[in-house]
Scaffold this active site. Sequence first.
Site, PDB file in Angstrom:
ATOM      1  N   PRO A  82     -23.568  14.339  48.593  1.00 51.50           N
ATOM      2  CA  PRO A  82     -24.268  14.643  49.414  1.00 51.50           C
ATOM      3  C   PRO A  82     -22.975  14.791  50.419  1.00 51.50           C
ATOM      4  CG  PRO A  82     -25.481  13.588  49.565  1.00 51.50           C
ATOM      5  CD  PRO A  82     -24.698  12.930  48.307  1.00 51.50           C
ATOM      6  N   GLY A  86     -20.889  10.905  55.197  1.00 49.58           N
ATOM      7  CA  GLY A  86     -20.122   9.708  55.229  1.00 49.58           C
ATOM      8  C   GLY A  86     -20.012   9.222  53.379  1.00 49.58           C
ATOM      9  N   LEU A  87     -20.189  10.069  52.498  1.00 46.40           N
ATOM     10  CA  LEU A  87     -20.201   9.282  51.497  1.00 46.40           C
ATOM     11  C   LEU A  87     -18.847   9.887  50.795  1.00 46.40           C
ATOM     12  CD1 LEU A  87     -23.367   9.266  49.501  1.00 46.40           C
ATOM     13  CD2 LEU A  87     -22.630   7.959  50.840  1.00 46.40           C
ATOM     14  N   GLY A  88     -18.087  10.148  51.648  1.00 41.74           N
ATOM     15  CA  GLY A  88     -16.419  10.503  51.198  1.00 41.74           C
ATOM     16  C   GLY A  88     -16.792  11.672  50.028  1.00 41.74           C
ATOM     17  N   SER A  89     -17.306  13.013  50.100  1.00 40.96           N
ATOM     18  CA  SER A  89     -17.130  13.943  49.701  1.00 40.96           C
ATOM     19  C   SER A  89     -16.070  14.724  49.723  1.00 40.96           C
ATOM     20  CB  SER A  89     -18.738  15.266  49.771  1.00 40.96           C
ATOM     21  OG  SER A  89     -18.615  16.189  49.769  1.00 40.96           O
ATOM     22  N   ALA A  91     -12.655  14.231  49.953  1.00 41.82           N
ATOM     23  CA  ALA A  91     -11.853  13.036  49.668  1.00 41.82           C
ATOM     24  C   ALA A  91     -11.661  13.175  48.095  1.00 41.82           C
ATOM     25  CB  ALA A  91     -11.900  11.532  50.363  1.00 41.82           C
ATOM     26  N   ASP A 133     -10.879   7.208  52.064  1.00 41.25           N
ATOM     27  CA  ASP A 133     -11.765   8.011  51.609  1.00 41.25           C
ATOM     28  C   ASP A 133     -10.899   8.848  50.177  1.00 41.25           C
ATOM     29  OD1 ASP A 133     -13.059   7.727  53.527  1.00 41.25           O
ATOM     30  OD2 ASP A 133     -14.557   9.143  53.369  1.00 41.25           O
TER      31      ASP A 133
HETATM   32  O1  PMV Z   1     -16.148   9.574  57.627  1.00 42.81           O
HETATM   33  P1  PMV Z   1     -16.495   8.882  57.058  1.00 42.81           P
HETATM   34  O2  PMV Z   1     -18.460   9.095  57.547  1.00 42.81           O
HETATM   35  O3  PMV Z   1     -16.926   7.785  55.849  1.00 42.81           O
HETATM   36  O4  PMV Z   1     -16.366   7.157  58.331  1.00 42.81           O
HETATM   37  C1  PMV Z   1     -14.892   6.885  58.112  1.00 42.81           C
HETATM   38  C2  PMV Z   1     -15.081   5.713  58.882  1.00 42.81           C
HETATM   39  C3  PMV Z   1     -14.660   5.417  60.436  1.00 42.81           C
HETATM   40  O5  PMV Z   1     -14.003   4.609  60.330  1.00 42.81           O
HETATM   41  C4  PMV Z   1     -15.544   5.882  61.037  1.00 42.81           C
HETATM   42  C5  PMV Z   1     -13.829   6.086  60.455  1.00 42.81           C
HETATM   43  C6  PMV Z   1     -12.121   5.793  60.092  1.00 42.81           C
HETATM   44  O6  PMV Z   1     -11.306   7.113  59.574  1.00 42.81           O
HETATM   45  O7  PMV Z   1     -11.978   4.486  59.637  1.00 42.81           O
END
Ligand code: PMV
Length: 300
Positions: A82, A86-89, A91, A133
Amino acid sequence: MRTASAPGKVILFGEHFVVHGSPAIVASIDLRATAIVELARSGGVRLRDGSRGSPAVRAAEYILSRLGASAGLVIEIRSKIPQSVGLGSSAAVAASSSAAALHLLTGRVDHSLILEASYEGEKIVHYMPSGMDTSIATFGGSGLYTRSDGYRRLDIGLEEILVVNTGRQRRTGDLVLRVREFSEKKPELFKQLLDEVGRMIMEGLDYLRSRDLEKLGRLMNRNQEFLRMVGVSSPEIEEAIALCLEGGAYGAKLTGAGGGGCVIAVADPDKLDKIIPVVSRRFEVFRVRLGVDGVRIEQP
Ligand code: PMV
């Protein structure tokens, strides 16, 4: 034609504080993005569905420019990850498309070049990505990430967790800014939290090593308290956590930037399936395997 895939990721401990120098524990998950790259008659890189500004396109363009090649490429993306939760889609999409493009043009897989290309691709959606990511998408596995030393692979021993998608999309940059404002308003408290998180990571590694899921869960709950304090939780996150705990999880927390996005929960493996119906009354839930392969070429 060439097909490649790359995994998404979860942050088990340490998001946000990682931006300010403490380590984070991260792991790849068995939700993957797949890119199918074909040579095109005309030059330039485009997505088959015609959309623009994608990390996949930018990453493949970077590969072309590094190879000094002028080929035209068409990319098709099929992803189980998704987006914007925040699951690294982004990347994973960038890593799979750069790997497929590189392999199509040279027959090689060069992980450090794929990592560079993915980072360029991810810049489109994250203004200043930490590189976490793209490291996970490229190398897979699990381990520790620090801004100063990058990704250090470690077998964390945890095989499966639950990922709950609150469905609320958000922008990482906005939440990183919110935490920066907190750190500027309350520098002493923030410093204390940062030191605590550093200790928490070491404790987390111990519990992972000894496979003590109960203590690991409690530590996640504590990490969540800190994330709440710095202002990155949300009503959806709290609701998802409450449902996980009600279903019998040892602990749960937001993963990634927060403000919506996803929650992770730990429980004994035989409990995971019992938690799913409790949480899925409200949210999409995935039972995911951790520490899977990084980017790889797939059979068509
Ligand atoms: O983009 P996300 O939701 O995977 O969050 C990244 C993690 C943070 O620590 C909030 C930001 C970062 O660049 O490390």
